[in-house]
Scaffold this motif. Structure first.
Motif, PDB file in Angstrom:
ATOM      1  N   LEU A   2       0.818  -1.208   0.000  1.00  0.00           N
ATOM      2  CA  LEU A   2       0.000   0.000   0.000  1.00  0.00           C
ATOM      3  C   LEU A   2       0.852   1.259   0.000  1.00  0.00           C
ATOM      4  O   LEU A   2       0.464   2.289  -0.560  1.00  0.00           O
ATOM      5  CB  LEU A   2      -0.936  -0.013   1.213  1.00  0.00           C
ATOM      6  N   GLY A   3       2.031   1.184   0.584  1.00  0.00           N
ATOM      7  CA  GLY A   3       2.931   2.332   0.571  1.00  0.00           C
ATOM      8  C   GLY A   3       3.379   2.687  -0.829  1.00  0.00           C
ATOM      9  O   GLY A   3       3.603   3.862  -1.149  1.00  0.00           O
ATOM     10  N   LYS A   4       3.504   1.688  -1.704  1.00  0.00           N
ATOM     11  CA  LYS A   4       3.920   1.945  -3.084  1.00  0.00           C
ATOM     12  C   LYS A   4       2.791   2.491  -3.943  1.00  0.00           C
ATOM     13  O   LYS A   4       3.041   3.133  -4.960  1.00  0.00           O
ATOM     14  CB  LYS A   4       4.460   0.655  -3.712  1.00  0.00           C
ATOM     15  N   VAL A   5       1.556   2.215  -3.554  1.00  0.00           N
ATOM     16  CA  VAL A   5       0.428   2.702  -4.344  1.00  0.00           C
ATOM     17  C   VAL A   5       0.253   4.205  -4.184  1.00  0.00           C
ATOM     18  O   VAL A   5       0.092   4.939  -5.168  1.00  0.00           O
ATOM     19  CB  VAL A   5      -0.872   1.970  -3.929  1.00  0.00           C
ATOM     20  N   GLY A   6       0.326   4.698  -2.955  1.00  0.00           N
ATOM     21  CA  GLY A   6       0.045   6.105  -2.722  1.00  0.00           C
ATOM     22  C   GLY A   6       1.242   7.018  -2.699  1.00  0.00           C
ATOM     23  O   GLY A   6       1.100   8.229  -2.808  1.00  0.00           O
ATOM     24  N   ALA A   7       2.445   6.444  -2.552  1.00  0.00           N
ATOM     25  CA  ALA A   7       3.653   7.271  -2.473  1.00  0.00           C
ATOM     26  C   ALA A   7       4.795   6.540  -3.128  1.00  0.00           C
ATOM     27  O   ALA A   7       4.743   5.324  -3.328  1.00  0.00           O
ATOM     28  CB  ALA A   7       3.990   7.584  -1.011  1.00  0.00           C
ATOM     29  N   GLY A   8       5.832   7.267  -3.486  1.00  0.00           N
ATOM     30  CA  GLY A   8       6.987   6.676  -4.149  1.00  0.00           C
ATOM     31  C   GLY A   8       7.838   5.897  -3.176  1.00  0.00           C
ATOM     32  O   GLY A   8       8.684   6.461  -2.500  1.00  0.00           O
ATOM     33  N   GLY A   9       7.608   4.575  -3.089  1.00  0.00           N
ATOM     34  CA  GLY A   9       8.350   3.760  -2.156  1.00  0.00           C
ATOM     35  C   GLY A   9       9.835   3.759  -2.470  1.00  0.00           C
ATOM     36  O   GLY A   9      10.250   3.641  -3.614  1.00  0.00           O
ATOM     37  N   GLU A  10      10.654   3.855  -1.397  1.00  0.00           N
ATOM     38  CA  GLU A  10      12.109   3.817  -1.509  1.00  0.00           C
ATOM     39  C   GLU A  10      12.619   4.824  -2.539  1.00  0.00           C
ATOM     40  O   GLU A  10      13.526   4.555  -3.313  1.00  0.00           O
ATOM     41  CB  GLU A  10      12.579   2.400  -1.850  1.00  0.00           C
ATOM     42  N   ARG A  11      12.007   5.992  -2.598  1.00  0.00           N
ATOM     43  CA  ARG A  11      12.419   7.094  -3.465  1.00  0.00           C
ATOM     44  C   ARG A  11      12.271   6.773  -4.950  1.00  0.00           C
ATOM     45  O   ARG A  11      12.929   7.371  -5.796  1.00  0.00           O
ATOM     46  CB  ARG A  11      13.865   7.496  -3.169  1.00  0.00           C
ATOM     47  N   HIS A  12      11.369   5.832  -5.292  1.00  0.00           N
ATOM     48  CA  HIS A  12      11.191   5.454  -6.687  1.00  0.00           C
ATOM     49  C   HIS A  12       9.880   6.027  -7.220  1.00  0.00           C
ATOM     50  O   HIS A  12       9.095   5.326  -7.846  1.00  0.00           O
ATOM     51  CB  HIS A  12      11.200   3.927  -6.836  1.00  0.00           C
ATOM     52  N   TRP A  13       9.651   7.299  -7.005  1.00  0.00           N
ATOM     53  CA  TRP A  13       8.426   7.931  -7.498  1.00  0.00           C
ATOM     54  C   TRP A  13       8.576   8.280  -8.976  1.00  0.00           C
ATOM     55  O   TRP A  13       9.679   8.556  -9.473  1.00  0.00           O
ATOM     56  CB  TRP A  13       8.149   9.206  -6.703  1.00  0.00           C
ATOM     57  N   GLY A  14       7.460   8.248  -9.685  1.00  0.00           N
ATOM     58  CA  GLY A  14       7.467   8.663 -11.086  1.00  0.00           C
ATOM     59  C   GLY A  14       6.079   9.145 -11.470  1.00  0.00           C
ATOM     60  O   GLY A  14       5.066   8.675 -10.939  1.00  0.00           O
ATOM     61  N   PRO A  15       5.977  10.074 -12.407  1.00  0.00           N
ATOM     62  CA  PRO A  15       4.678  10.609 -12.815  1.00  0.00           C
ATOM     63  C   PRO A  15       3.958   9.663 -13.771  1.00  0.00           C
ATOM     64  O   PRO A  15       4.587   8.790 -14.381  1.00  0.00           O
ATOM     65  CB  PRO A  15       5.063  11.908 -13.533  1.00  0.00           C
ATOM     66  N   PRO A  16       2.638   9.810 -13.932  1.00  0.00           N
ATOM     67  CA  PRO A  16       1.932   9.064 -14.978  1.00  0.00           C
ATOM     68  C   PRO A  16       2.563   9.353 -16.338  1.00  0.00           C
ATOM     69  O   PRO A  16       2.939  10.479 -16.636  1.00  0.00           O
ATOM     70  CB  PRO A  16       0.499   9.613 -14.893  1.00  0.00           C
ATOM     71  N   GLY A  17       2.677   8.315 -17.154  1.00  0.00           N
ATOM     72  CA  GLY A  17       3.362   8.439 -18.428  1.00  0.00           C
ATOM     73  C   GLY A  17       4.820   8.015 -18.379  1.00  0.00           C
ATOM     74  O   GLY A  17       5.502   7.988 -19.412  1.00  0.00           O
ATOM     75  N   PHE A  18       5.295   7.658 -17.182  1.00  0.00           N
ATOM     76  CA  PHE A  18       6.702   7.266 -17.011  1.00  0.00           C
ATOM     77  C   PHE A  18       7.053   6.071 -17.891  1.00  0.00           C
ATOM     78  O   PHE A  18       8.089   6.057 -18.567  1.00  0.00           O
ATOM     79  CB  PHE A  18       6.942   6.942 -15.535  1.00  0.00           C
ATOM     80  N   TYR A  19       6.189   5.041 -17.905  1.00  0.00           N
ATOM     81  CA  TYR A  19       6.510   3.822 -18.661  1.00  0.00           C
ATOM     82  C   TYR A  19       6.425   4.051 -20.165  1.00  0.00           C
ATOM     83  O   TYR A  19       7.167   3.423 -20.925  1.00  0.00           O
ATOM     84  CB  TYR A  19       5.592   2.682 -18.222  1.00  0.00           C
ATOM     85  N   VAL A  20       5.548   4.938 -20.576  1.00  0.00           N
ATOM     86  CA  VAL A  20       5.501   5.299 -22.002  1.00  0.00           C
ATOM     87  C   VAL A  20       6.787   6.011 -22.395  1.00  0.00           C
ATOM     88  O   VAL A  20       7.381   5.736 -23.447  1.00  0.00           O
ATOM     89  CB  VAL A  20       4.276   6.182 -22.296  1.00  0.00           C
ATOM     90  N   ALA A  21       7.240   6.914 -21.522  1.00  0.00           N
ATOM     91  CA  ALA A  21       8.436   7.712 -21.828  1.00  0.00           C
ATOM     92  C   ALA A  21       9.685   6.850 -21.945  1.00  0.00           C
ATOM     93  O   ALA A  21      10.566   7.144 -22.765  1.00  0.00           O
ATOM     94  CB  ALA A  21       8.638   8.787 -20.755  1.00  0.00           C
ATOM     95  N   ILE A  22       9.775   5.780 -21.150  1.00  0.00           N
ATOM     96  CA  ILE A  22      10.990   4.956 -21.178  1.00  0.00           C
ATOM     97  C   ILE A  22      10.824   3.684 -22.003  1.00  0.00           C
ATOM     98  O   ILE A  22      11.746   2.855 -22.057  1.00  0.00           O
ATOM     99  CB  ILE A  22      11.433   4.575 -19.747  1.00  0.00           C
ATOM    100  N   PHE A  23       9.691   3.522 -22.675  1.00  0.00           N
ATOM    101  CA  PHE A  23       9.431   2.269 -23.392  1.00  0.00           C
ATOM    102  C   PHE A  23      10.465   2.008 -24.472  1.00  0.00           C
ATOM    103  O   PHE A  23      10.858   0.860 -24.701  1.00  0.00           O
ATOM    104  CB  PHE A  23       8.026   2.301 -24.002  1.00  0.00           C
ATOM    105  N   GLY A  24      10.918   3.053 -25.154  1.00  0.00           N
ATOM    106  CA  GLY A  24      11.929   2.868 -26.189  1.00  0.00           C
ATOM    107  C   GLY A  24      13.199   2.246 -25.656  1.00  0.00           C
ATOM    108  O   GLY A  24      13.909   1.542 -26.374  1.00  0.00           O
ATOM    109  N   VAL A  25      13.489   2.486 -24.372  1.00  0.00           N
ATOM    110  CA  VAL A  25      14.682   1.912 -23.744  1.00  0.00           C
ATOM    111  C   VAL A  25      14.384   0.519 -23.204  1.00  0.00           C
ATOM    112  O   VAL A  25      15.091  -0.445 -23.506  1.00  0.00           O
ATOM    113  CB  VAL A  25      15.185   2.820 -22.603  1.00  0.00           C
ATOM    114  N   THR A  26      13.327   0.388 -22.414  1.00  0.00           N
ATOM    115  CA  THR A  26      13.061  -0.883 -21.744  1.00  0.00           C
ATOM    116  C   THR A  26      12.711  -1.994 -22.727  1.00  0.00           C
ATOM    117  O   THR A  26      13.018  -3.164 -22.475  1.00  0.00           O
ATOM    118  CB  THR A  26      11.919  -0.735 -20.727  1.00  0.00           C
ATOM    119  N   ALA A  27      12.075  -1.652 -23.846  1.00  0.00           N
ATOM    120  CA  ALA A  27      11.678  -2.670 -24.824  1.00  0.00           C
ATOM    121  C   ALA A  27      12.638  -2.754 -26.002  1.00  0.00           C
ATOM    122  O   ALA A  27      12.345  -3.438 -26.985  1.00  0.00           O
ATOM    123  CB  ALA A  27      10.263  -2.389 -25.331  1.00  0.00           C
ATOM    124  N   PHE A  28      13.764  -2.068 -25.945  1.00  0.00           N
ATOM    125  CA  PHE A  28      14.751  -2.133 -27.029  1.00  0.00           C
ATOM    126  C   PHE A  28      15.203  -3.582 -27.241  1.00  0.00           C
ATOM    127  O   PHE A  28      15.440  -4.309 -26.287  1.00  0.00           O
ATOM    128  CB  PHE A  28      15.964  -1.273 -26.650  1.00  0.00           C
TER     129      PHE A  28
END
Length: 557
Positions: free
Chosen positions: A259-285
């Motif tokens: 639940l801590g990861k749902v509402g807040a950036g757990g362990e300083r790993h916060w990211g805005p909506p659209g984060f996975y779209v923005a990095i998709f070119g890298v992660t799916a390379f």
């Protein structure tokens, strides 16, 4: 040759060969990483050492975050390796074995059940692209849950796809396999595995107007006895851990971790909506080049049941992870098999909708950007952190990246999409090899923990590694990789004052003190009447904190 490869009579052998060539570089040679890999590996090592396979501990502390499934898988592999004298509990790659096998099963499951969704040829191409995706290649080299979780999710979703397309022929045995795969997923990472088919089912219900047309695929899955079967797979351990920790596991795993990861950036790993779209070119390379161009066609063909199922699989899962506050690149991995199959279907469909020019150029930019920027950034990083050294392997990776981008772009421009896709997979092999086997293991400055263990052994050859309780303590560097390198009995000392007290308490002890704690250590050592003897020096960068660090080993004269 490449055009005919999807028709090979031995597709699984070819896919397994691709995976081995893509993943083995660096698998044995990259040292333990911080922080998750070393946390998981050390916790499993303590399970093996103590024989306690219920409670999960890291050093002297309970680790109540994830279920024990991945630790059991890692421990089983360690026991097999030790029985066959091929490896042991001190080898980090032994714990990575569960990730390797999980990723391999995910690729083979993508092909096996993808055939019913997109056809045999496209399933082969899609599975090969999944195996080459950068995020999965990285996960194979990390001893934690996500590659194994992907296997359980891919198998379950493949079975769900079979129930959706042909509910009348879906047997009770296949339904049991579906719920069993989800039960294994729960043992690996809690609710993530059942969340994927749940979101897919809700999406299909809405898209198919299930309130009007019914849901024969749901009846085929037999949830009346399937859900209890899924829960029964995981219930014994959850009951045992609840008793062993007096309920602390659930309070910490659900309340603090999930639940801590749902509402807040757990362990300083916060990211805005659209984060996975923005990095998709890298992660799916390099597969992102094909996925990005395939999406408009997939959306246009969403009335077709196989495409509809794959979209219902990928889209809601992706949106949920975009909405969760805590973000890490691998979180969206459960959507990748569906995306790869959609891309492969588009690549083999001569009548598919062609992408707009801007999307085509975006895909080209993603392909060339990663192929050039990743090895170039590695070259610069090694120059900066490793004594102005020009790394020949990073330079070779740059050459391999240029070759990959040139060949894939040329084949795609000529409309030879199968060649383009399989060329991307094959040419990714030297690209990843140069980085993972050549460059990364040789960056001495970032691998502090194994260098501390080596310095400790040189300082006192009679001191066994892992160190016995009470023999070695450290102040100023408490990363999990240190526990794995030196053993869970290493004393993690608060500061230089505590280090001096630890050294004074019992003869024969050794401490490592960071440069930030040096002054207080020497002052407290003087107060105790100690004459610290310098026994070794280790300097480098703590990549978890992004700062330079010098550790001095001390004994007592």
């Amino acid at each position: 040759m490449l055009d005919r490869l999807p028709d090979t009579p031995h597709p699984r052998l070819w896919l397994a060969l691709f995976c081995v060539l893509l993943w083995l570089p660096g698998f044995f040679t990259i040292p333990p990483g911080d922080r998750d890999e070393s946390r998981f590996a050390q916790a499993t090592r303590q399970m093996v050492d103590t024989g306690d396979y219920v409670r999960i501990r890291l050093g002297d502390e309970e680790r109540n975050k994830k279920p024990a499934g991945i630790h059991w898988a890692q421990a089983a592999i360690v026991h097999v390796l030790e029985a066959t004298h091929l490896g042991g509990r001190a080898d980090i790659w032994a714990y990575r074995g569960a990730s390797f096998l999980g990723a391999l099963l995910a690729v083979l499951a993508c092909f096996h059940w993808g055939r019913a969704l997109v056809g045999r040829r496209a399933a082969f191409v899609g599975a090969a692209l999944l195996g080459s995706a950068l995020v999965l290649v990285v996960e194979v080299h990390i001893a934690k849950t996500d590659a194994a979780l992907l296997a359980s999710i891919t198998a379950a979703m493949g079975l769900m796809g079979a129930a959706y397309l042909a509910p009348a022929g879906f047997t009770a045995r296949r339904a049991a396999a579906f719920w069993g795969a989800l039960g294994i997923g729960i043992l690996l990472k809690g609710p993530i595995a059942p969340m994927v088919p749940l979101l897919t089912g809700l999406s299909l219900f809405l898209m198919d107007r299930g309130w009007r047309n019914g849901t024969p695929w749901l009846r085929a899955l037999r949830p009346a006895w399937g859900v209890p079967l899924m829960l029964a797979c995981a219930a014994p351990w959850f009951i045992a851990i609840g008793i062993a920790t007096e309920g602390r596991f659930f309070a910490e795993a659900v309340g603090d971790d999930m639940l801590g990861k749902v509402g807040a950036g757990g362990e300083r790993h916060w990211g805005p909506p659209g984060f996975y779209v923005a990095i998709f070119g890298v992660t799916a390379f390099p597969a992102a080049f094909f996925v990005l161009q395939a999406l408009p066609s997939a959306w246009a063909q969403r009335v077709q049941p196989p495409v509809r199922f794959l979209l219902a699989w990928a889209v809601p899962v992706w949106l949920v992870f975009e909405a969760v506050a805590t973000k890490l690149p691998h979180y969206a991995l459960p959507a990748y098999p569906a995306l790869m199959l959609l891309a492969a279907r588009w690549m083999l469909d001569p009548l598919a909708t062609k992408p707009r020019a801007w999307l085509r150029w975006l895909a080209i930019a993603a392909l060339w950007g990663v192929a050039l920027v990743l090895p170039a950034a590695l070259l610069v990083a090694i120059w900066l952190v490793d004594g102005s050294r020009v790394d020949v392997f990073a330079a070779l990776a740059l050459v391999a990246g240029v070759l990959l981008a040139v060949v894939v772009t040329r084949e795609a421009r000529a409309g030879r999409w199968v060649r383009a896709g399989l060329s991307a997979v094959i040419l990714a092999i030297p690209f990843y090899s140069a980085i993972l086997e050549g460059a990364l293991p040789r960056i001495d400055a970032v691998w502090l923990a194994p260098r501390v263990a080596a310095a400790l052994h040189r300082a006192d050859p009679a001191l066994p590694i892992p160190v016995p309780p009470g023999r070695f303590g450290i102040a100023g560097y408490h990363e999990p990789s240190l526990l794995f390198a030196t053993g869970g009995a290493t004393a993690l000392l608060r500061d230089g004052t505590a280090a001096a007290a630890f050294l004074a308490e019992t003869p024969g002890r050794t401490v490592a003190v960071s440069d930030r704690d040096e002054t207080r250590f020497r002052a407290e050592a003087t107060r105790f009447g100690l004459r610290p003897r310098e026994m070794g020096l280790v300097s480098g960068i703590n990549i978890s904190r992004g700062r330079w660090l010098t550790l001095q080993l001390y004994g007592v004269e």
